[in-house]
Design an enzyme around this catalytic site. Structure first.
Site, PDB file in Angstrom:
ATOM      1  N   ASP A   7      39.680  44.613  43.505  1.00 52.35           N
ATOM      2  CA  ASP A   7      41.076  44.334  43.179  1.00 52.35           C
ATOM      3  C   ASP A   7      41.646  45.422  42.266  1.00 52.35           C
ATOM      4  OD1 ASP A   7      43.471  43.108  42.730  1.00 52.35           O
ATOM      5  OD2 ASP A   7      42.642  41.187  42.132  1.00 52.35           O
ATOM      6  N   ASP A   8      42.631  46.150  42.755  1.00 57.94           N
ATOM      7  CA  ASP A   8      43.318  47.192  41.959  1.00 57.94           C
ATOM      8  C   ASP A   8      42.396  48.346  41.554  1.00 57.94           C
ATOM      9  OD1 ASP A   8      45.648  45.806  42.153  1.00 57.94           O
ATOM     10  OD2 ASP A   8      45.940  45.477  40.022  1.00 57.94           O
ATOM     11  N   HIS A  55      44.670  33.641  45.716  1.00 58.11           N
ATOM     12  CA  HIS A  55      46.000  34.208  45.455  1.00 58.11           C
ATOM     13  C   HIS A  55      46.943  34.117  46.651  1.00 58.11           C
ATOM     14  CE1 HIS A  55      48.021  37.243  42.487  1.00 58.11           C
ATOM     15  NE2 HIS A  55      48.576  36.043  42.488  1.00 58.11           N
ATOM     16  N   CYS A  59      48.453  42.274  45.079  1.00 60.40           N
ATOM     17  CA  CYS A  59      47.407  41.305  45.450  1.00 60.40           C
ATOM     18  C   CYS A  59      47.728  40.392  46.644  1.00 60.40           C
ATOM     19  CB  CYS A  59      47.062  40.453  44.239  1.00 60.40           C
ATOM     20  SG  CYS A  59      46.642  41.409  42.783  1.00 60.40           S
ATOM     21  N   LYS A  71      38.737  35.469  44.444  1.00 60.68           N
ATOM     22  CA  LYS A  71      40.169  35.276  44.167  1.00 60.68           C
ATOM     23  C   LYS A  71      40.959  35.012  45.452  1.00 60.68           C
ATOM     24  CE  LYS A  71      44.033  38.124  42.605  1.00 60.68           C
ATOM     25  NZ  LYS A  71      44.397  39.357  41.882  1.00 60.68           N
ATOM     26  N   HIS A 105      40.819  44.127  38.314  1.00 61.57           N
ATOM     27  CA  HIS A 105      42.183  43.808  37.897  1.00 61.57           C
ATOM     28  C   HIS A 105      42.224  43.500  36.396  1.00 61.57           C
ATOM     29  CE1 HIS A 105      46.049  41.717  37.825  1.00 61.57           C
ATOM     30  NE2 HIS A 105      46.240  41.978  39.104  1.00 61.57           N
TER      31      HIS A 105
END
Length: 256
Positions: free
Chosen positions: A28-29, A122, A66, A120, A205
């Site tokens: 993530d990121d 989301h 995301c 995650k 993240h």
């Protein structure tokens, strides 16, 4: 010496007939160059071994945030087709990935797979109909929102940690917990049934948090880069554990 073992055509055919396990690992990121094989200073040996054994895409375009990323991956459709193109789903938002969208775990479940998510989601949390367990996942574990605290699993004052869509009180660094659950599911999977395992880590993240030992090798870096490097290293270690479990269970040979 003895002759090398040969695989009979019967055995080969039975391996081909068996559907492969599908393991999707999502970070993530993460910066595109924050991996060792692209010249970054962060050591990612497990990711590097995976990259070297397969294909790496050196020029690739993705959604930059995301919820649209996850929506595209789950549906195979552009997020503008169903109104998720403009940003992330906030914890208080009263919408999610539209229920009429047929998503990957539903299709794979119909094809005979055990389906599981660790990490995650989301893609909607205001109503249980939008939770992962309600959308084709046999097993779900992790969190519904983004940007939760890695140790307390709280976001905006609300506990955000679940197993099979039921709130779960559990201590530990989320990267470790996600890997442990993925390993447990791999070990528990019946030998003759294919597994779809989706592991969307919340790492790396924000908020930038990691146990101190992961920062040690990166003491020469300024903060917050030092903590971030530790987060990437902790995630790489976690991925190694999942791959090790697949090896141990003899499932790696027939896995994507």
């Amino acid at each position: 010496g003895s002759a090398p073992e040969r695989t009979s055509s019967c055995e080969a055919a039975s391996v081909l007939r068996q559907k492969p396990d599908i393991i999707v690992i999502l970070s993530d990121d993460q910066g595109a160059y924050d991996v060792s094989w692209r010249g970054g200073e962060i050591k990612t040996p497990n990711l590097e071994a995976l990259a070297k054994s397969g294909a790496t895409l050196e020029q690739f375009y993705v959604q930059p945030v995301c919820s649209p990323t996850r929506a595209s991956l789950m549906t195979g459709r552009y997020p503008m087709r169903y109104g998720l193109q403009v940003g992330v789903i906030r914890p208080w938002a009263e919408y999610g990935l539209p229920l009429e969208e047929r998503i990957l775990p539903q299709a794979l479940k119909e094809a005979g797979y055990t389906t599981a998510i660790c990490g995650k989601w989301h893609l909607g949390s205001f109503d249980k109909a939008y939770y992962p367990h309600a959308r084709g996942f046999d097993h779900s574990y992790g969190h519904l929102f983004g940007a939760l605290d890695y140790f307390t699993h709280v976001r905006d004052g609300k506990d955000d940690w679940y197993r099979d869509d039921v709130p779960l009180k559990e201590e530990g660094y989320s990267t470790h917990l996600i890997a442990n659950e993925a390993v447990r599911l791999v070990k528990a999977q019946p030998k003759d049934k294919p597994l779809f395992l989706y592991v969307p880590f919340n790492a790396v993240h924000a908020p930038h948090q990691v146990p101190a030992q992961y920062k040690e090798p990166y003491k020469n870096l300024p903060e917050p880069r030092q903590t971030y490097a530790g987060m990437v290293a902790a995630m790489d270690e976690a991925i190694g554990k999942i791959l090790g479990a697949l090896d141990e269970a003899g499932r790696r040979k027939n896995a994507l």
